[in-house]
Design a protein around this motif. Structure first.
Motif, PDB file in Angstrom:
ATOM      1  N   PRO A  55       0.836  -1.210   0.000  1.00  0.00           N
ATOM      2  CA  PRO A  55       0.000   0.000   0.000  1.00  0.00           C
ATOM      3  C   PRO A  55       0.868   1.255   0.000  1.00  0.00           C
ATOM      4  CG  PRO A  55       0.170  -0.879   2.219  1.00  0.00           C
ATOM      5  CD  PRO A  55       0.928  -1.830   1.347  1.00  0.00           C
ATOM      6  N   ARG A  56       0.263   2.364  -0.463  1.00  0.00           N
ATOM      7  CA  ARG A  56       0.983   3.639  -0.499  1.00  0.00           C
ATOM      8  C   ARG A  56      -0.028   4.771  -0.504  1.00  0.00           C
ATOM      9  NH1 ARG A  56       3.120   6.418  -4.891  1.00  0.00           N
ATOM     10  NH2 ARG A  56       2.768   4.639  -6.265  1.00  0.00           N
ATOM     11  N   ASN A  57       0.086   5.678   0.443  1.00  0.00           N
ATOM     12  CA  ASN A  57      -0.792   6.847   0.509  1.00  0.00           C
ATOM     13  C   ASN A  57       0.004   8.142   0.346  1.00  0.00           C
ATOM     14  OD1 ASN A  57       0.574   6.939   2.899  1.00  0.00           O
ATOM     15  ND2 ASN A  57      -1.229   7.207   4.220  1.00  0.00           N
ATOM     16  N   TYR A  58       1.180   8.039  -0.225  1.00  0.00           N
ATOM     17  CA  TYR A  58       2.076   9.180  -0.401  1.00  0.00           C
ATOM     18  C   TYR A  58       2.567   9.214  -1.852  1.00  0.00           C
ATOM     19  CZ  TYR A  58       5.246   5.253   0.293  1.00  0.00           C
ATOM     20  OH  TYR A  58       5.869   4.026   0.208  1.00  0.00           O
ATOM     21  N   SER A  59       2.959  10.403  -2.294  1.00  0.00           N
ATOM     22  CA  SER A  59       3.532  10.571  -3.627  1.00  0.00           C
ATOM     23  C   SER A  59       5.048  10.573  -3.526  1.00  0.00           C
ATOM     24  CB  SER A  59       3.059  11.890  -4.252  1.00  0.00           C
ATOM     25  OG  SER A  59       1.662  11.884  -4.454  1.00  0.00           O
ATOM     26  N   VAL A  60       5.683  10.143  -4.596  1.00  0.00           N
ATOM     27  CA  VAL A  60       7.144  10.141  -4.655  1.00  0.00           C
ATOM     28  C   VAL A  60       7.577  10.814  -5.962  1.00  0.00           C
ATOM     29  CG1 VAL A  60       9.255   8.773  -4.570  1.00  0.00           C
ATOM     30  CG2 VAL A  60       7.212   7.983  -3.358  1.00  0.00           C
ATOM     31  N   VAL A  61       8.406  11.819  -5.836  1.00  0.00           N
ATOM     32  CA  VAL A  61       9.003  12.482  -6.998  1.00  0.00           C
ATOM     33  C   VAL A  61      10.422  11.960  -7.134  1.00  0.00           C
ATOM     34  CG1 VAL A  61       9.675  14.675  -8.042  1.00  0.00           C
ATOM     35  CG2 VAL A  61       7.582  14.534  -6.676  1.00  0.00           C
ATOM     36  N   ILE A  62      10.740  11.396  -8.285  1.00  0.00           N
ATOM     37  CA  ILE A  62      12.045  10.768  -8.479  1.00  0.00           C
ATOM     38  C   ILE A  62      12.778  11.425  -9.636  1.00  0.00           C
ATOM     39  CG2 ILE A  62      13.279   8.628  -9.008  1.00  0.00           C
ATOM     40  CD1 ILE A  62      11.117   7.067  -7.702  1.00  0.00           C
ATOM     41  N   MET A  63      14.045  11.729  -9.392  1.00  0.00           N
ATOM     42  CA  MET A  63      14.930  12.184 -10.456  1.00  0.00           C
ATOM     43  C   MET A  63      15.780  10.995 -10.894  1.00  0.00           C
ATOM     44  SD  MET A  63      17.857  15.188 -10.670  1.00  0.00           S
ATOM     45  CE  MET A  63      19.092  14.292  -9.731  1.00  0.00           C
ATOM     46  N   PHE A  64      15.669  10.638 -12.153  1.00  0.00           N
ATOM     47  CA  PHE A  64      16.485   9.583 -12.729  1.00  0.00           C
ATOM     48  C   PHE A  64      17.712  10.237 -13.352  1.00  0.00           C
ATOM     49  CE2 PHE A  64      12.200   8.044 -12.493  1.00  0.00           C
ATOM     50  CZ  PHE A  64      12.339   6.745 -12.028  1.00  0.00           C
ATOM     51  N   THR A  65      18.886   9.832 -12.901  1.00  0.00           N
ATOM     52  CA  THR A  65      20.086  10.559 -13.261  1.00  0.00           C
ATOM     53  C   THR A  65      21.257   9.618 -13.501  1.00  0.00           C
ATOM     54  OG1 THR A  65      21.533  12.375 -12.546  1.00  0.00           O
ATOM     55  CG2 THR A  65      20.762  10.862 -10.847  1.00  0.00           C
ATOM     56  N   GLN A  70      32.253   8.530 -14.725  1.00  0.00           N
ATOM     57  CA  GLN A  70      32.462   7.916 -16.029  1.00  0.00           C
ATOM     58  C   GLN A  70      31.332   8.205 -17.009  1.00  0.00           C
ATOM     59  OE1 GLN A  70      32.068   6.270 -13.184  1.00  0.00           O
ATOM     60  NE2 GLN A  70      30.725   4.483 -13.373  1.00  0.00           N
ATOM     61  N   ARG A  71      30.176   8.644 -16.492  1.00  0.00           N
ATOM     62  CA  ARG A  71      29.052   8.979 -17.372  1.00  0.00           C
ATOM     63  C   ARG A  71      29.215  10.355 -18.011  1.00  0.00           C
ATOM     64  NH1 ARG A  71      27.262   4.148 -18.532  1.00  0.00           N
ATOM     65  NH2 ARG A  71      27.033   2.899 -16.636  1.00  0.00           N
ATOM     66  N   ASP A 108      23.729   3.859 -12.464  1.00  0.00           N
ATOM     67  CA  ASP A 108      24.679   2.821 -12.062  1.00  0.00           C
ATOM     68  C   ASP A 108      24.233   2.072 -10.815  1.00  0.00           C
ATOM     69  OD1 ASP A 108      27.237   3.087 -13.853  1.00  0.00           O
ATOM     70  OD2 ASP A 108      26.615   5.130 -13.409  1.00  0.00           O
ATOM     71  N   GLU A 109      23.246   2.582 -10.100  1.00  0.00           N
ATOM     72  CA  GLU A 109      22.733   1.903  -8.916  1.00  0.00           C
ATOM     73  C   GLU A 109      21.368   1.278  -9.161  1.00  0.00           C
ATOM     74  OE1 GLU A 109      22.670   4.836  -5.867  1.00  0.00           O
ATOM     75  OE2 GLU A 109      24.852   5.077  -5.811  1.00  0.00           O
ATOM     76  N   GLY A 110      20.707   1.677 -10.211  1.00  0.00           N
ATOM     77  CA  GLY A 110      19.369   1.150 -10.488  1.00  0.00           C
ATOM     78  C   GLY A 110      19.088   1.041 -11.964  1.00  0.00           C
ATOM     79  N   SER A 111      20.020   0.429 -12.708  1.00  0.00           N
ATOM     80  CA  SER A 111      19.813   0.278 -14.149  1.00  0.00           C
ATOM     81  C   SER A 111      18.581  -0.568 -14.448  1.00  0.00           C
ATOM     82  CB  SER A 111      21.046  -0.362 -14.794  1.00  0.00           C
ATOM     83  OG  SER A 111      21.333  -1.624 -14.198  1.00  0.00           O
ATOM     84  N   ASP A 112      18.227  -1.481 -13.514  1.00  0.00           N
ATOM     85  CA  ASP A 112      17.026  -2.292 -13.722  1.00  0.00           C
ATOM     86  C   ASP A 112      15.759  -1.442 -13.700  1.00  0.00           C
ATOM     87  OD1 ASP A 112      17.636  -1.775 -11.062  1.00  0.00           O
ATOM     88  OD2 ASP A 112      16.584  -3.538 -10.314  1.00  0.00           O
TER      89      ASP A 112
END
Length: 321
Positions: A55-65, A70-71, A108-112
């Protein structure tokens, strides 16, 4: 029948209790992380547990970076600075609640996670609402709106009804530079206090006005208001784009290129004028005329090619297609 209804009600109550307990644990963990850092760092496991799974009753704002050296993503670093300002403004606000959390997922930490969402560019911002899946409007239009903290705050307000007042750390660079410039001007005026004829020199004022016009027409004011990235690098292919492909946005590098091309066209026009009006010998005037024509034709054609690239379907071209 009576015992069956009682058992069903008991199971339902147990399930709701477990969901409530799980939700409380998730919110408590997110609040604990936010207390340490305004922006929560997530990998694939955390993303699936705290963002995707109910369950989730909150919003999440995510920056994918992609912040790893090396990038070589300079835009990611600039966007991350603004994102940190936004998240800290919310974290230390008196209106802070557990309604919205800010997080980041590094390639590099969440390529999946990138693969899960079919993402092939960074930085990107996505709002994951408390209920349902993200809609098209939950994806931030970075190329159009820029990554300034104020622009991000307006977007977050539209998506969550949470109004964030952006508070930037004090910067003394601007006042110091202004003070230094005024001191230099004042010092020069003092040293030449007995000869201030340069203030009446038409060429000085014409050059100053020309520089101002070139800076304004290249889009520097738009950059100051919108805060666009310097350029865009695709983290998958590594290709860097200096010219934005849309007529609704631009990169900082693009304004520098346009400024250079406009300056070259202006220099060509000045050379043509001097070739036509100066008292130099005919040989030098011919050279100035040829150089002026070359500058105007070459750089104007480059300007027109940039215009065609941004305004798709524009039918006209000159020298370059």
């Amino acid at each position: 029948v009576g015992w069956y209804k009682t058992l069903t009600a008991l199971c339902l109550q147990t399930l709701l209790s477990e969901r409530g307990t799980l939700l409380s644990e998730k919110v408590g963990q997110l609040m604990d992380w936010t207390g340490r850092r305004a922006v929560i760092r997530m990998n694939g496991e955390k993303f699936r547990r705290f963002v995707k799974a109910p369950p989730r009753n909150y919003s999440v704002v995510i920056m994918f970076t992609a912040l790893q050296p090396q990038r070589q993503c300079g835009v990611c670093k600039q966007a991350d600075e603004e994102y940190q300002i936004l998240a800290n403004s919310w974290r230390y606000s008196t209106a802070f609640t557990n309604k919205v959390f800010f997080a980041t997922v590094d390639f590099d930490e969440g390529s999946d996670v990138f693969q899960m969402l079919n993402m092939n560019s960074a930085p990107s911002f996505i709002h994951f609402p408390a209920k349902g899946k993200p809609k098209k409007s939950d994806s931030y239009e970075l190329q159009v709106r820029g990554f300034a903290a104020e622009q991000l705050a307006r977007w977050v307000g539209d998506r969550t009804d949470v109004q964030i007042r952006v508070i930037r750390p004090p910067s003394y660079a601007g006042p110091l530079m202004l003070g230094f410039l005024l001191a230099v001007i004042g010092g020069l005026a003092y040293l030449r206090r007995n000869n201030l004829e340069f203030l009446y020199n038409k060429n000085v004022w014409a050059f100053s006005a020309l520089c101002f016009c070139l800076i304004m027409t290249s889009g520097q004011m738009w950059n100051h208001i919108r805060g666009p990235p310097y350029a865009h690098k695709n983290p998958t292919t590594g290709q860097v784009s200096y010219i934005h492909g849309s007529s609704q946005a631009q990169f900082v590098a693009e304004t520098h290129i346009v400024l250079l091309f406009n300056s070259a066209v202006t220099m060509g026009m000045v050379l043509l004028h001097e070739a036509a009006t100066s008292d130099m010998d005919i040989g030098k005037r011919k050279i100035m005329c040829v150089a002026g024509i070359g500058l105007v034709m070459l750089f104007f054609s480059w300007l027109l090619s940039i215009f065609r690239a941004k305004y798709h379907g524009y039918p006209y071209s000159f020298l370059l297609s």
